[in-house]
Design a protein around this motif. Sequence first.
Motif, PDB file in Angstrom:
ATOM      1  N   SER A   1       0.880  -1.226  -0.101  1.00  0.00           N
ATOM      2  CA  SER A   1       0.030   0.022  -0.070  1.00  0.00           C
ATOM      3  C   SER A   1       0.847   1.295  -0.203  1.00  0.00           C
ATOM      4  N   ALA A   2       0.437   2.329  -0.714  1.00  0.00           N
ATOM      5  CA  ALA A   2       1.076   3.500  -0.751  1.00  0.00           C
ATOM      6  C   ALA A   2       0.603   4.532   0.273  1.00  0.00           C
TER       7      ALA A   2
ATOM      8  N   ASP B   1       2.589   1.110  -9.724  1.00  0.00           N
ATOM      9  CA  ASP B   1       1.842   0.198  -8.928  1.00  0.00           C
ATOM     10  C   ASP B   1       0.700   0.638  -8.174  1.00  0.00           C
ATOM     11  N   PHE B   2       0.760   1.634  -7.606  1.00  0.00           N
ATOM     12  CA  PHE B   2      -0.253   2.279  -6.702  1.00  0.00           C
ATOM     13  C   PHE B   2      -0.907   3.452  -7.285  1.00  0.00           C
ATOM     14  N   TRP B   3      -0.946   3.589  -8.678  1.00  0.00           N
ATOM     15  CA  TRP B   3      -1.697   4.791  -8.963  1.00  0.00           C
ATOM     16  C   TRP B   3      -3.009   4.819  -8.496  1.00  0.00           C
ATOM     17  N   ALA B   4      -3.723   3.755  -8.591  1.00  0.00           N
ATOM     18  CA  ALA B   4      -5.172   3.983  -8.097  1.00  0.00           C
ATOM     19  C   ALA B   4      -5.270   4.572  -6.752  1.00  0.00           C
ATOM     20  N   GLU B   5      -4.425   4.110  -5.929  1.00  0.00           N
ATOM     21  CA  GLU B   5      -4.406   4.567  -4.611  1.00  0.00           C
ATOM     22  C   GLU B   5      -4.104   6.214  -4.555  1.00  0.00           C
TER      23      GLU B   5
ATOM     24  N   ALA C   1      -4.251   8.238  -6.811  1.00  0.00           N
ATOM     25  CA  ALA C   1      -5.381   8.994  -7.354  1.00  0.00           C
ATOM     26  C   ALA C   1      -6.272   9.669  -6.525  1.00  0.00           C
ATOM     27  N   GLU C   2      -6.471   8.893  -5.115  1.00  0.00           N
ATOM     28  CA  GLU C   2      -7.310   9.532  -4.259  1.00  0.00           C
ATOM     29  C   GLU C   2      -6.821  10.889  -3.625  1.00  0.00           C
TER      30      GLU C   2
ATOM     31  N   GLN D   1      -2.293   7.450 -16.127  1.00  0.00           N
ATOM     32  CA  GLN D   1      -2.996   6.063 -15.842  1.00  0.00           C
ATOM     33  C   GLN D   1      -4.530   6.127 -15.788  1.00  0.00           C
ATOM     34  N   LEU D   2      -5.116   7.294 -15.396  1.00  0.00           N
ATOM     35  CA  LEU D   2      -6.213   7.374 -15.555  1.00  0.00           C
ATOM     36  C   LEU D   2      -6.859   7.579 -16.783  1.00  0.00           C
TER      37      LEU D   2
END
Lengths: 1126, 520
Positions: free
Chosen positions: A16-17, A45-49, A51-52, A82-83
């Motif tokens: 987790s980032a 690896d953690f772009w989704a995180e 992005a928040e 990435q988005l």
Amino acid sequence: MSVAVQSAPGLPMITSASGMLAMLEEEQLEIKAYALRTLNAVVDDFWAEIAECLPEIEALYEDEAFEARQLAALLASKVFFQLGELDDALTYALGAGALFDVSATSSEYVDALLAKAIDEYCVQHVRLTDGQPRRAADADADADAAAGADAAGAAVDPRLVALVERMFDSCFERRQYKQALGIAIEARRLDVVYRAITRERLAAVTEATPLADIGAAAAAAADAGAPIESGADTPAMLEHCLKACGTTIGSREFRAHVLRLLVTIYHRLPSPDYLGMSECLGQLDDAHTVAALLEKLMRGSGTEFLLACQVAFDLVENGTQRFVNRVTALLLPPPAAAAAASGADGGAHGFGAAANAAAAGAPAGADDAMAVDAAPPAEPAATATATAAASSSAPPPPATAAAATAAAAGAAALEPASREAKLMKILSGELPIALHLEFLCRNNRTDLAILHAMKAAVEPRNALCHSAIVHAHALMSAGTTSDVFLRDNLDWLARATNWAKFSATASLGVIHRGHHTQAMQLLKSYLPTAGLSASPFSEGGALYALGLIHANHGAPVRSYLLEALRNAGSNDVVLHGACLALGLALMASEDAQAYDELKAVLYNDSAIAGEAAALGMGLVMAGSGSARACEEMIAYAHDTQHEKIIRALALGVAIVQYGREGEADGVISSLLLDQDDILRYGGAYALALAYAGTSTNGAVRRILDIAVSDVSENVRRAAVTALGFVLCNNPAQCPRVVELLAESYNPHVRYGATMAVGVACAGTGNRDACEMLRAMATDSVEYVRQGALIAQALVLIQSSPQGPDSRAGQLRKQLDKAISDKHEDAMTRFGAILASGLLEAGGRNVTIQLTSLNGHKKLPAIVGMAVFTNFWVWHPLVPFVSLALTPTALIGLNADLKMPKWAFQSNAPPSTFAYPPPLRPEAKGKVALVATAVLSTSAKAKKAERAKDADKKQDKDKAEKADVAMGEAGAPADSDKAVAGKKAAAGAASSADAAASKETRVGADGKEREPPFQLLHNPARVLPQQEGVLSVVPGSRYTPVIREIAPRPAAGAAGAAAAGAAAAGAGGSSAAGDKLLRLSGFVLLDDTTPSEPQELLEPAPTGGASVPANMEEPAPPAPFEFTEGA
Amino acid sequence: MGATEKKGEGKADEPKAEDEAKKKAEAAAAAAAATKREDDRLLVDVPAQVALIERSAATKDPKAQNRVLRHSSAIRRKLTAQAVRNAIETFIPEGHPLKPLLATAAAKVPEKPPPPAAAGAPAAAAAAGAEMDVDAQAAEKRTAVCMEVEAYICVLLTTLLIDAKLLDDAAAVSSAAFARVQATNQRTLDAMGAKVYFYYARAHELGGKLASIRSALLRAHRTSVLHHNGLGQVVLLNLLLRNYLQHSLYDQADKLVAKAGFPESAPNNQLARYLFYLGRIKAVQLEYSESFSCLLQAARKAPQRAAVGFRLSVAKLTTIVQLLMGEVPSRSALQQRELEKPLRPYLQIAQAVRIGDLAHFKHVMETSAALFHADRTHTLIVRLRQNVIRAGLRNINLAYTRIPLESIWHKLKIDRLEDVECIVAKAVRDGVIDAEIDHAAGVLISKEVDDLYATLEPQLAFHKRTSFCLNVHNDAVKAMSFPPDAHKGDLEQEEAKRKERLREEAELAQSLAEEDDDEF
């Protein structure tokens, strides 16, 4: 968590980032910067995180005081990437400055963003350049201010510019010139275009420099710079760029800039490409430079003169009449013209065209109506001078080599004048037209049985079908000068009354198209003469015919037609014919006098005469885009009450806007927004013609919009038809675009769809088009069936193969059925008859081409086609389609501009491109001599016969005419002749024997085998599809002047090589021979052995009134015995 | 997740497709017979499959490729090491970067003993093998190989290695293929590429190395998005979710789902899988109703007869989620034909929750703990304890108008007396029971039960069902598509129609004319 952070960059095991993200909330800037660094390492690896937390990262970037703000930008950019939000990603990547590393090892992130950056840059820079001319041109203060503001707002982001510049540099470093060129064209960076082609940077030019200044800078550089070294692939790049100009550049203005640049570069090549240059200049409408070019070439060496001739032929083929006239005028100042006229005696001989002498002077302004009358008596005299006087550069046949050199020395003084005269002969259109006429007469394969069958099938009282047959006959014999059918059926013809009579008389013009020399004589009995008043319909028709004969080359009849117009008085029908004739003859000449006289007729407000006058005005000003003409015509269209006149005016305006693309938008919009549906109809045609052959998306979209939304059926039909014109440079696309429209509930739209496909795919034999049209030929509405039949004929004209089982053969059956079916609707039968005419047009030797070889639009063809589609409202417009007919000929010419005996090779079985078989061979005993498959055994028999009298060198002209396809037996026989002079006959004959016996062995299997290639003799019929398989017979005496000049072996060796190569060719290898670069039309030939006597072709007699049907049939081939295994 | 489930998932798409093929076969018997024959040939003949794939790649027509892929599970059963070795020898040219790797890996696979079922025909199998050998020798060696065929051979080899339990080799081969596929940008490779991705993840999962490939999958997913490779995108997203869930990274999975879009054009099987994962994520994150709707969709999109393992997993999770929502799953749902036996512990749980029997619940929990752990439903089932208590409370509430809290403590066997008041208070506040607590007396006083049919409740329930049905209908309509050009009949037909039309018109005109005559 802190443990995780420390191990972050190295180990992938963190899950987790969130720990690092939490650090972004810290107060201390160092911690934030540290967090950004670590996040940047794991963002994939953690772009989704991450992005928040984008808002926080963005805030960090916007904080000017924050040191690592560029890092924040980079991180934000990567997350946006990435988005899938490339716009934002690009913005932040630019914000990241140097951290956004373009040259880094390629990653998807960098690649995707670079692509995005280039797209963005192209859009912005195009907007910028579009702003420039507006700012410069607009005198209006407020408009100026607005445009200025616009341009200021559109200034390209300097960071983006830097990025793209870096891209260009790296492209050049990696030698990816084509890529750089492509981007430069997309982005309208003229300086980079220049750099990509020449590898030189233009000094003092920046990204924002106006295009005109860049062009000037390039020209300056050209003046200063040395010729470009030949090692670079500049010619290939130039060609690539030229192609791109035609296909991808949508803006007419930018295209002009690029073309001008190309001309500058062409000049700097060590061996300049004059054809390419003249092509560019022709598109630019720059007569001065073309004239200078021709002048230079004319004074140059022998080969250069041949090039000049080739350039001239191209000009005549592609240029408008006005342009060619201007070039001629510049090339030939008045005193020189007189000299040329006097010196022309030496230059003009052969072809029975003694009138050339006078015609050479014609463009200079001489009144030449009389020259035509002078022609026949001059004929024998000319032949006499040709043999007696050694005034030409090539000696007559009996002269010895010594005499030839002496003659050449003597000719040196006369040379310039005679050369000028020759060039004039080409530029005046005199020679090309005469040669085409010659070709069409010589190879005429009209199958009169078809006409007889039609005549028998149609009930005599049906006037519609009667006039259709007359039209069909005219098309079938277009340009062949053979009017036997009409002469044989005078009684039948006499049934035509009123306008049918007009059309029937006009059809003579189609038949004798290009028969300038005898036009007056042919039509004498029909033309209006003072005091004697025949039927006004035949008088009008005869004038119209005169116009058709001289279409697009009106100088000889200009004054006569103007006179006829004045003398016609108030007779509407005669006026109608005279106006149409004037329009045709002076097409695109922008002749002010003719325009004014036509206008005067228009202002009389007579429906019939006014209609023709309006159309004539449009034709005279075709493609000029003249604002004055458009204003006058639209204004009068609003004034008048006559629908006929309004329609013709609308069409006229459309013709004036031909090829103007963006410039025509104002006029088109005003027409399309008009309340009057007839003017909107004109608007649709204006769209068609202004954007003809461009496939511009904008135009297509606009047309489709009209096609489905207009309230008037006529406008919708016109709009759908317009699609065909716009897409005519891209035939394969058209059927797909109109597919849905072809299924419309509205029959008018369906009819339009048939015409669109017919126009766009004309002469291509496109499969999709055929299938679609075939289905439409069973439509429930009669005129849709009519359209489908006509369109099918347009598509299948001269397509290959033409056998009974081919698509063309099936269409023939279908047409036959429709014509003879008594219950079929008259409209459909009319279409079927017309379609038969089109399918067999020009003695089966012409096709329909709206664009030239190099993809240039042909004005006469496109305008003619557009007017033809209006036969819906006025049947006498049918003959206009003859403007679009192009002979499918390859005509070789030597330095004297005469056709020498010369053959080349078509590497396909003869039956592939053969003429269609005659309808009923026994009906008239007139067997169109189709290319027959030659049995290999019989070939051998022939071979034996021929080998015996090879040394006798008898005149085999007739025999040769008969056997179009001699196949392998022909090849060695021909090379025999070529080598005979070199005393190598024995070797060649033996090798040919060997080849033939080898072939016999293959043939001994008992199978009839078609030879895999055939020899074609100058002038030859070459179908568009055949062009891919043509090659020069190795070792032949003449070589086309436009081809890569390869080092040739010495003359002695050439003979042996030729014999060997011929043997190889006869053995079945089709790879032998050089590829022909110029594949149809006129080919200037370089004579490899100028000292030897040349064999020239005798002119073929032309048909018509003065030469009563004495066309002899070619003798059948000599009988032979079939002896198996002998 | 249990072994059964994995297996089921692995096959989720192929059997479905096979199923479709069956249906089609019923429709046209004769055509089916021909196809069947060819399919039989396909099953043993790798060169034939390769030829199909090559044709499909050359014509850019995915149909032939799909046909090969559709049979991949059947092919996998019949695949022999010799056939794969031959294929590698024939189709992968010398000097190809993967050739040494593939050849060594293939050489390690022992030849399978002939299956007992086919014991009668070992000779035939041997003959087929020999024939194949001859084929391989006869077919000249290729000098080039198209990417699709290369990927297909890698997939074959990977499955072979997995079946032979050579997991390290399987991982090595699949990694190499994965890298090559990812570096190639061509759309004809999409279907085959998706298969490569799948077996890449599968080989690593079985080898217990899932965590190490997460980055690679993420990168491949990004590439697929950029290349508009919809199928690859979906497959990779599912693989990623599975990867996260396997390591209980629900938060990561949730964020990925939220940020990465799911392409609409995804095939049903992948969609079903995606919905299942989504259901699991939502369930863990306490969003039960969303989870339930996802799972319901997943069950519906899944193949109806095949893919038992997948349906079983969905049914288990659905049961738990439904219980967590406070609803009782229908008995029929838990007693479907092939699912009944494996679902029995879940049925017992459901019964315990329904009657609120905490003791029974505890008992089931203890006896089937291993199963629940394997199914990864244990954590969710633990949460059900609350529901058991509530169900008990509700029963008490219905039975008693007044009851001391102490009695409740006894009846429900709650651990501590002090907790009872809190639990009851929570239940009252959540609306589970309609009652109030008298603190002083320590009793629970139930309120009068209202007539449910007097409220809006039935109407709402009815509306819910109506809208559900309408949605199903709309989806069905949307899913319908007409074959292109179906409305265009034959030319002859058109001609006949035209004649007919003309005749009718003529008749009509005649009859009208006659009518006119009659009038006068």
